[in-house]
Design a protein around this motif. Structure first.
Motif, PDB file in Angstrom:
ATOM      1  N   ALA A 407       0.830  -1.207   0.000  1.00 25.40           N
ATOM      2  CA  ALA A 407       0.000   0.000   0.000  1.00 25.40           C
ATOM      3  C   ALA A 407       0.861   1.251   0.000  1.00 25.40           C
ATOM      4  CB  ALA A 407      -0.928  -0.010   1.216  1.00 25.40           C
ATOM      5  N   LEU A 408       1.946   1.239   0.786  1.00 26.14           N
ATOM      6  CA  LEU A 408       2.853   2.389   0.803  1.00 26.14           C
ATOM      7  C   LEU A 408       3.503   2.578  -0.565  1.00 26.14           C
ATOM      8  CD1 LEU A 408       4.314   4.622   2.355  1.00 26.14           C
ATOM      9  CD2 LEU A 408       6.018   2.912   3.049  1.00 26.14           C
ATOM     10  N   ALA A 409       3.917   1.468  -1.184  1.00 22.49           N
ATOM     11  CA  ALA A 409       4.497   1.561  -2.524  1.00 22.49           C
ATOM     12  C   ALA A 409       3.473   2.101  -3.518  1.00 22.49           C
ATOM     13  CB  ALA A 409       5.000   0.188  -2.969  1.00 22.49           C
ATOM     14  N   ALA A 410       2.184   1.700  -3.366  1.00 17.29           N
ATOM     15  CA  ALA A 410       1.140   2.184  -4.270  1.00 17.29           C
ATOM     16  C   ALA A 410       0.981   3.694  -4.155  1.00 17.29           C
ATOM     17  CB  ALA A 410      -0.179   1.484  -3.960  1.00 17.29           C
ATOM     18  N   VAL A 411       1.033   4.226  -2.935  1.00 11.39           N
ATOM     19  CA  VAL A 411       0.920   5.677  -2.742  1.00 11.39           C
ATOM     20  C   VAL A 411       2.082   6.386  -3.424  1.00 11.39           C
ATOM     21  CG1 VAL A 411       0.948   7.520  -1.029  1.00 11.39           C
ATOM     22  CG2 VAL A 411      -0.390   5.451  -0.607  1.00 11.39           C
ATOM     23  N   ILE A 412       3.287   5.852  -3.278  1.00  7.15           N
ATOM     24  CA  ILE A 412       4.465   6.468  -3.894  1.00  7.15           C
ATOM     25  C   ILE A 412       4.346   6.440  -5.417  1.00  7.15           C
ATOM     26  CG2 ILE A 412       6.960   6.264  -4.180  1.00  7.15           C
ATOM     27  CD1 ILE A 412       7.076   5.136  -1.322  1.00  7.15           C
ATOM     28  N   VAL A 413       3.934   5.280  -5.958  1.00  7.67           N
ATOM     29  CA  VAL A 413       3.798   5.165  -7.412  1.00  7.67           C
ATOM     30  C   VAL A 413       2.726   6.113  -7.931  1.00  7.67           C
ATOM     31  CG1 VAL A 413       3.103   3.607  -9.281  1.00  7.67           C
ATOM     32  CG2 VAL A 413       4.667   2.800  -7.510  1.00  7.67           C
ATOM     33  N   TYR A 414       1.631   6.263  -7.168  1.00  4.43           N
ATOM     34  CA  TYR A 414       0.540   7.128  -7.635  1.00  4.43           C
ATOM     35  C   TYR A 414       1.015   8.569  -7.815  1.00  4.43           C
ATOM     36  CZ  TYR A 414      -3.917   9.553  -7.864  1.00  4.43           C
ATOM     37  OH  TYR A 414      -4.958  10.349  -8.268  1.00  4.43           O
ATOM     38  N   TRP A 415       1.798   9.066  -6.870  1.00  7.38           N
ATOM     39  CA  TRP A 415       2.244  10.461  -6.975  1.00  7.38           C
ATOM     40  C   TRP A 415       3.344  10.642  -8.008  1.00  7.38           C
ATOM     41  CZ3 TRP A 415      -1.023  13.742  -5.375  1.00  7.38           C
ATOM     42  CH2 TRP A 415      -1.818  13.484  -4.261  1.00  7.38           C
ATOM     43  N   GLN A 416       3.994   9.533  -8.418  1.00  8.90           N
ATOM     44  CA  GLN A 416       5.049   9.634  -9.424  1.00  8.90           C
ATOM     45  C   GLN A 416       4.603   9.120 -10.796  1.00  8.90           C
ATOM     46  OE1 GLN A 416       8.014  11.031  -8.666  1.00  8.90           O
ATOM     47  NE2 GLN A 416       7.354  11.340  -6.534  1.00  8.90           N
ATOM     48  N   MET A 417       3.354   8.673 -10.898  1.00  8.15           N
ATOM     49  CA  MET A 417       2.881   7.980 -12.100  1.00  8.15           C
ATOM     50  C   MET A 417       2.900   8.901 -13.319  1.00  8.15           C
ATOM     51  SD  MET A 417      -0.663   5.837 -12.435  1.00  8.15           S
ATOM     52  CE  MET A 417      -1.620   7.254 -11.872  1.00  8.15           C
ATOM     53  N   ALA A 418       3.547   8.407 -14.410  1.00  7.54           N
ATOM     54  CA  ALA A 418       3.631   9.223 -15.615  1.00  7.54           C
ATOM     55  C   ALA A 418       3.422   8.417 -16.893  1.00  7.54           C
ATOM     56  CB  ALA A 418       4.999   9.925 -15.679  1.00  7.54           C
ATOM     57  N   SER A 419       3.141   7.117 -16.785  1.00  7.70           N
ATOM     58  CA  SER A 419       2.967   6.294 -17.979  1.00  7.70           C
ATOM     59  C   SER A 419       1.913   5.228 -17.706  1.00  7.70           C
ATOM     60  CB  SER A 419       4.288   5.625 -18.387  1.00  7.70           C
ATOM     61  OG  SER A 419       4.668   4.652 -17.428  1.00  7.70           O
ATOM     62  N   VAL A 420       1.449   4.605 -18.794  1.00  7.41           N
ATOM     63  CA  VAL A 420       0.432   3.567 -18.669  1.00  7.41           C
ATOM     64  C   VAL A 420       0.978   2.365 -17.909  1.00  7.41           C
ATOM     65  CG1 VAL A 420      -1.042   1.984 -19.988  1.00  7.41           C
ATOM     66  CG2 VAL A 420      -0.699   4.319 -20.790  1.00  7.41           C
ATOM     67  N   GLU A 422       3.303   2.297 -15.600  1.00  6.49           N
ATOM     68  CA  GLU A 422       3.331   2.635 -14.173  1.00  6.49           C
ATOM     69  C   GLU A 422       1.924   2.596 -13.586  1.00  6.49           C
ATOM     70  OE1 GLU A 422       5.195   6.426 -14.044  1.00  6.49           O
ATOM     71  OE2 GLU A 422       7.220   5.640 -14.280  1.00  6.49           O
ATOM     72  N   GLY A 423       0.933   2.972 -14.382  1.00  7.02           N
ATOM     73  CA  GLY A 423      -0.442   2.911 -13.912  1.00  7.02           C
ATOM     74  C   GLY A 423      -0.886   1.498 -13.608  1.00  7.02           C
ATOM     75  N   PHE A 424      -0.505   0.552 -14.460  1.00  6.14           N
ATOM     76  CA  PHE A 424      -0.881  -0.836 -14.191  1.00  6.14           C
ATOM     77  C   PHE A 424      -0.057  -1.446 -13.060  1.00  6.14           C
ATOM     78  CE2 PHE A 424      -2.874  -0.541 -18.402  1.00  6.14           C
ATOM     79  CZ  PHE A 424      -4.114  -1.056 -18.070  1.00  6.14           C
ATOM     80  N   VAL A 425       1.154  -0.967 -12.878  1.00  6.39           N
ATOM     81  CA  VAL A 425       1.905  -1.373 -11.684  1.00  6.39           C
ATOM     82  C   VAL A 425       1.157  -0.910 -10.438  1.00  6.39           C
ATOM     83  CG1 VAL A 425       4.031  -0.973 -10.370  1.00  6.39           C
ATOM     84  CG2 VAL A 425       4.154  -1.445 -12.819  1.00  6.39           C
ATOM     85  N   LEU A 426       0.631   0.308 -10.473  1.00  4.28           N
ATOM     86  CA  LEU A 426      -0.162   0.823  -9.354  1.00  4.28           C
ATOM     87  C   LEU A 426      -1.373  -0.063  -9.087  1.00  4.28           C
ATOM     88  CD1 LEU A 426      -1.081   3.014  -7.311  1.00  4.28           C
ATOM     89  CD2 LEU A 426      -2.169   4.189  -9.242  1.00  4.28           C
ATOM     90  N   LEU A 427      -2.105  -0.437 -10.139  1.00  4.68           N
ATOM     91  CA  LEU A 427      -3.272  -1.295  -9.955  1.00  4.68           C
ATOM     92  C   LEU A 427      -2.880  -2.638  -9.340  1.00  4.68           C
ATOM     93  CD1 LEU A 427      -5.402  -0.735 -13.190  1.00  4.68           C
ATOM     94  CD2 LEU A 427      -5.562   0.410 -10.985  1.00  4.68           C
ATOM     95  N   GLY A 428      -1.758  -3.192  -9.797  1.00  8.80           N
ATOM     96  CA  GLY A 428      -1.295  -4.451  -9.234  1.00  8.80           C
ATOM     97  C   GLY A 428      -0.964  -4.327  -7.756  1.00  8.80           C
ATOM     98  N   LEU A 429      -0.310  -3.228  -7.378  1.00  9.79           N
ATOM     99  CA  LEU A 429       0.024  -3.008  -5.966  1.00  9.79           C
ATOM    100  C   LEU A 429      -1.238  -2.882  -5.119  1.00  9.79           C
ATOM    101  CD1 LEU A 429       2.966  -0.455  -6.365  1.00  9.79           C
ATOM    102  CD2 LEU A 429       3.154  -2.829  -5.605  1.00  9.79           C
ATOM    103  N   VAL A 430      -2.221  -2.133  -5.633  1.00  8.55           N
ATOM    104  CA  VAL A 430      -3.468  -1.952  -4.885  1.00  8.55           C
ATOM    105  C   VAL A 430      -4.197  -3.280  -4.715  1.00  8.55           C
ATOM    106  CG1 VAL A 430      -5.757  -0.904  -4.984  1.00  8.55           C
ATOM    107  CG2 VAL A 430      -3.751   0.466  -5.530  1.00  8.55           C
ATOM    108  N   LEU A 431      -4.305  -4.051  -5.803  1.00  7.18           N
ATOM    109  CA  LEU A 431      -5.043  -5.312  -5.747  1.00  7.18           C
ATOM    110  C   LEU A 431      -4.387  -6.309  -4.793  1.00  7.18           C
ATOM    111  CD1 LEU A 431      -6.001  -5.809  -9.505  1.00  7.18           C
ATOM    112  CD2 LEU A 431      -7.544  -5.319  -7.614  1.00  7.18           C
ATOM    113  N   PHE A 432      -3.064  -6.446  -4.883  1.00  6.18           N
ATOM    114  CA  PHE A 432      -2.402  -7.450  -4.050  1.00  6.18           C
ATOM    115  C   PHE A 432      -2.235  -6.969  -2.614  1.00  6.18           C
ATOM    116  CE2 PHE A 432      -1.443  -9.216  -8.174  1.00  6.18           C
ATOM    117  CZ  PHE A 432      -1.575 -10.573  -7.932  1.00  6.18           C
ATOM    118  N   ALA A 433      -2.188  -5.665  -2.398  1.00  3.36           N
ATOM    119  CA  ALA A 433      -2.210  -5.166  -1.019  1.00  3.36           C
ATOM    120  C   ALA A 433      -3.532  -5.548  -0.360  1.00  3.36           C
ATOM    121  CB  ALA A 433      -2.013  -3.655  -0.997  1.00  3.36           C
ATOM    122  N   ALA A 434      -4.628  -5.364  -1.082  1.00  8.42           N
ATOM    123  CA  ALA A 434      -5.937  -5.744  -0.535  1.00  8.42           C
ATOM    124  C   ALA A 434      -6.038  -7.246  -0.333  1.00  8.42           C
ATOM    125  CB  ALA A 434      -7.041  -5.253  -1.467  1.00  8.42           C
TER     126      ALA A 434
END
Length: 833
Positions: A407-420, A422-434
């Protein structure tokens, strides 16, 4: 290693694998997870690889390379006399192309492509130099009336067209007799001779002239020989398609990776299922002197065996799935991007290697690691049930800590996200954190429920408390179910929001009664003709040019600022009084959202476009919605477009009929003006066609979601069967003590229903978060258009009912197993006494 050690190692491997001979259902579940994950992933990769290979051949037309195009500056087509003059001047690299879109009787869109096969550059006529590409085909039948229309086999099956049959179009015209055949790069297009196409379409001009491989000097001479109204341009379609479709293929890949991850959860469950049986085998092997090193090598060998078998079967299944999904994907690519994707799929070595590597890595974590952990403990464990409970609690805490890290990594990626990506990396982090946090959440909810039932009767408390014994086996299955439900809810909300936004946008933009697209019609003259005043309220003749901006094809359209659709143009963002200022201002421009989100334009910013007079600056005063368009697009007043570009082409005519006037009056006037039937469309037809294309575009996403949910259901089944086999002696004792079969079923079903319900409830807010990220971030970065998120409880309720149905089916299977095995277990219990 001594000479005897390889033989001993082989015996250990056979001993480990013999487990699956005794318990074939466990092998089935292990393979089910591997095959499901690899199949869904490989199906997408096969389609993606095939599409990219087709893009690499985008500079080929029906097997002939086209390095350049000759087009009309006005868009009116190319006269046959100009083509003949170029051929007589020695430019044998030039060959004609006719392209058109027609509709079937049920309004399904069809693409037609035609050329003169004998005019193709030398050596490019077909395989073996035969113009038709097949010596058995009838050349005279192809070039003489009634001609032939070549249908790819899959397309003919889809349309229900048999050999020799003439397909009737929406306007009553009939295509030439069908031949089930296809040329290279034909894709989902109907191919015919150029003479047949001109006769069918009622034209006397070609769409364009393609130019085969040509030297720079010859290209310069060809450009100089062209009439003033024609232009020579390089064929950049390969680059354009690769850029335009990159985001779509990235999204499909992300969905397939999620399916692969859910498939691994089945493998985890199958391994947990088998460990209960395999502990005695591992213990016996160690007691007879087999070293930990030999057992480790044997486990590695078993992992390799399963990776090869699972990967091979998964690739075969994926190949079949890709064949089933290819028609909808290729139709979407052709409708949205103009991409021609062939029907012949191939498994390339790269896909095979990646699939095997992913399978091996997945099995290392799902199969090899749990088995190796068994080797780290004592040969004769002296632990108690309480030790297992403590170990399970410790595992849940570890997963929770890992979830916090994700979840912490997802927050960091969200504020640094600049490409598609990276966006799917964010979704993966959110899903597996949950998913990792879910077991602790289920345990906490179960504990609270137990406290709430402290004063309840004994039987309800017993049934609920038994959930603690089931949670370890159900833990992985619930995580898989959460991922599947969340993905379904998130994507369903995205699709529903997009569909609603598209329908509303079409209602606003497609406001005219009829739309005409004909190269034969003088659109402005037709609107101004006094003979049409009796039925025509107003008309909008749009003009446009195609340029390149930021290295991509870009459309610049000229609009009539007085027509109803322009005055009501919906803007996503705008400066104050943007439309009024744009209509009367100088060098003010409107841009689509794609130019804003993907091209980086901002309100008030200056954009420089290449006009006939050189680079010209325009000020952006607004951005308009432009759903489904992969191109950058700009709007100028029609007069401003004419000032910037001399050779503008007609891009269509919108007609508003006077109240009470029937469409027949307009159609008669159009026919009198030289417009062919099928070159005009009613408002309702365009909307229905647009929504049909939309639904077909998302057909693959829906199929992937359904398959992922079925995989999660299989994970539930493996978990319950593991519980049944592990606790069968315990259930036999209860049955012997007088517990009824119905009470046994309640002991199994109630905790399962409780955990599934809690997982479903957790998936609802998580699915809303996923859809919010998809709509407001990933969708914008991928395609460049925005939309409001419309959340509805209906998809969640449907998934709840579907989950209940899956649970019921799983319970029926488990109950049948319990009914069959319980008498034997009770008999063994009695003999043991």
């Amino acid at each position: 290693m001594t000479p005897a050690e390889p033989e001993r190692l082989g015996g250990v491997v056979r001993a480990l694998l013999s487990h699956y001979w005794r318990h074939p259902w466990q092998a089935v579940f292990l393979l089910a997870g591997l095959v499901a994950g690899v199949a869904l992933w490989s199906a997408v990769q096969i389609i993606n690889s095939h599409a990219r290979a087709s893009y690499a051949e985008a500079d080929f037309v029906l097997g002939a390379q086209a390095t350049h195009w000759i087009r009309s500056r006005s868009g009116d087509g190319i006269a046959q006399a100009d083509y003949i003059a170029l051929r007589r001047a020695g430019f044998r690299q030039v060959f004609p192309v006719v392209q058109a879109r027609v509709s079937t009787a049920d309004n399904a869109p069809l693409a037609i492509i035609a050329t003169d096969l004998l005019a193709l550059p030398a050596g490019m006529a077909g395989e073996g130099g035969d113009a038709l590409g097949d010596a058995n085909l009838d050349w005279l039948a192809f070039v003489q009336a009634p001609y032939q229309a070549w249908f790819p086999a899959a397309m003919a099956d889809e349309l229900g067209v048999a050999e020799g049959e003439q397909l009737v179009l929406r306007d009553g015209r009939a295509l030439p007799p069908a031949l089930i055949a296809a040329r290279e790069q034909q894709g989902r297009q109907i191919f015919m001779d150029v003479g047949a196409a001109l006769s069918l379409l009622g034209r006397d001009t070609f769409t364009a002239l393609a130019v085969g491989p040509i030297s720079p000097d010859t290209a310069a001479r060809l450009a100089a020989a062209l009439p003033a109204e024609l232009m020579l341009e390089a064929n950049q379609q390969r680059l354009d398609l690769t850029q335009l479709t990159a985001s779509l293929h990235t999204q499909l890949t992300a969905m397939s990776l999620l399916s692969f991850a859910v498939g691994l959860f089945i493998v985890f469950n199958a391994v947990r299922f088998s460990l209960w049986y395999r502990r005695p085998t591992l213990r016996t092997l160690r007691l007879v002197g087999v070293s930990v090193r030999a057992l480790t090598l044997a486990i590695v060998a078993e992992t390799l065996v399963w990776s090869v078998v699972g990967c091979a079967l998964g690739l075969l299944a994926g190949f079949g799935i890709s064949h089933a999904l290819l028609p909808s994907v290729s139709a979407s690519l052709q409708n949205l991007y103009g991409a021609v994707v062939g029907a012949d799929l191939l498994l390339d070595p790269v896909t095979i290697a990646i699939a095997w590597g992913m399978t091996l890595i997945g099995l290392a974590f799902a199969l090899a690691w749990p088995l190796l952990l068994q080797l780290r403990g004592p040969v004769l464990p002296g632990g108690s049930a309480s030790a297992g409970v403590l170990a399970e609690a410790r595992a849940r805490r570890v997963l929770l800590i890992g979830a916090g890290g994700l979840a912490l990594a997802a927050v960091i990626v969200y504020w640094q996200m600049a490409s598609v990506i990276e966006g799917f990396v964010l979704l993966g982090l959110v899903l597996f954190a949950a998913a990792w946090a879910l077991p602790q959440a289920l345990a906490s909810a179960h504990r609270l429920l137990g406290r709430a039932l402290a004063g309840a009767p004994l039987v309800p408390r017993w049934i609920v408390s038994d959930g603690w014994a089931q949670l370890p086996a159900l833990r992985t299955a619930m995580m898989a179910l959460l991922l599947a439900l969340t993905a379904n809810l998130g994507v369903e909300t995205l699709v529903g929001s997009f569909r609603t936004a598209l329908a509303g946008w079409l209602d606003q933009r497609i406001g005219a009664d009829m739309y005409v697209n004909s190269a034969q019609l003088d659109t402005r003259g037709f609107v101004a003709d006094p003979a049409n005043a009796g039925w025509l309220a107003t008309g909008h003749a749009r003009t446009g040019v195609t340029i390149r901006w930021q290295g991509r094809p870009t459309k610049v359209y000229g609009l009539d600022t007085t027509t109803p659709d322009t005055r009501a143009l919906p803007l996503a963002q705008s400066e104050p009084d943007a439309l009024a200022r744009w209509a009367g201002g100088e060098r003010l421009i409107l841009a689509n959202e794609q130019a804003h989100y993907l091209g980086g334009l901002r309100l008030g910013q200056t954009v420089t476009l290449p006009t006939d007079g050189g680079a010209t600056d325009y000020t952006v005063v607004g951005f308009f919605h432009d759903y489904g368009n992969p191109y950058y697009q700009f709007y100028l007043p029609r007069e401003a477009l004419a000032r910037g570009w001399r050779d503008v082409s007609s891009t269509g005519l919108a007609l508003w009929l006077k109240p009470g006037v029937s469409a027949e009056s307009a159609e008669a006037a159009l026919v009198a003006a030289g417009v062919q039937p099928g070159e005009w469309f009613a408002q309702g037809d365009i909307k229905r066609l647009s929504m049909k294309i939309f639904d077909r575009t998302f057909a693959m996403t829906a199929a992937m979601n359904t398959l992922t949910l079925l995989v999660a259901g299989a994970a539930l089944l493996t978990a319950l069967l593991a519980i049944l086999h592990e606790r069968l002696p315990e259930f036999a004792q209860w049955r012997a003590l007088g517990v009824t079969r119905r009470e046994l079923l309640r002991v199994i079903a109630v905790p399962l229903a409780l955990f599934v319900t809690l997982t479903w409830l957790a998936a609802i807010p998580l699915g809303a978060l996923l859809s919010w990220l998809l709509i407001h971030d990933l969708n914008v970065m991928s395609f460049g258009w925005s939309m409001p998120m419309l959340w509805s409880p209906t998809p969640a309720l449907k998934l709840g009912l579907l989950s209940a149905g899956i649970v019921a089916l799983v319970l029926v299977i488990v109950l049948s197993q319990l009914t069959r095995k319980l008498p034997q277990a009770m008999a063994q219990l009695g003999s043991a006494q």
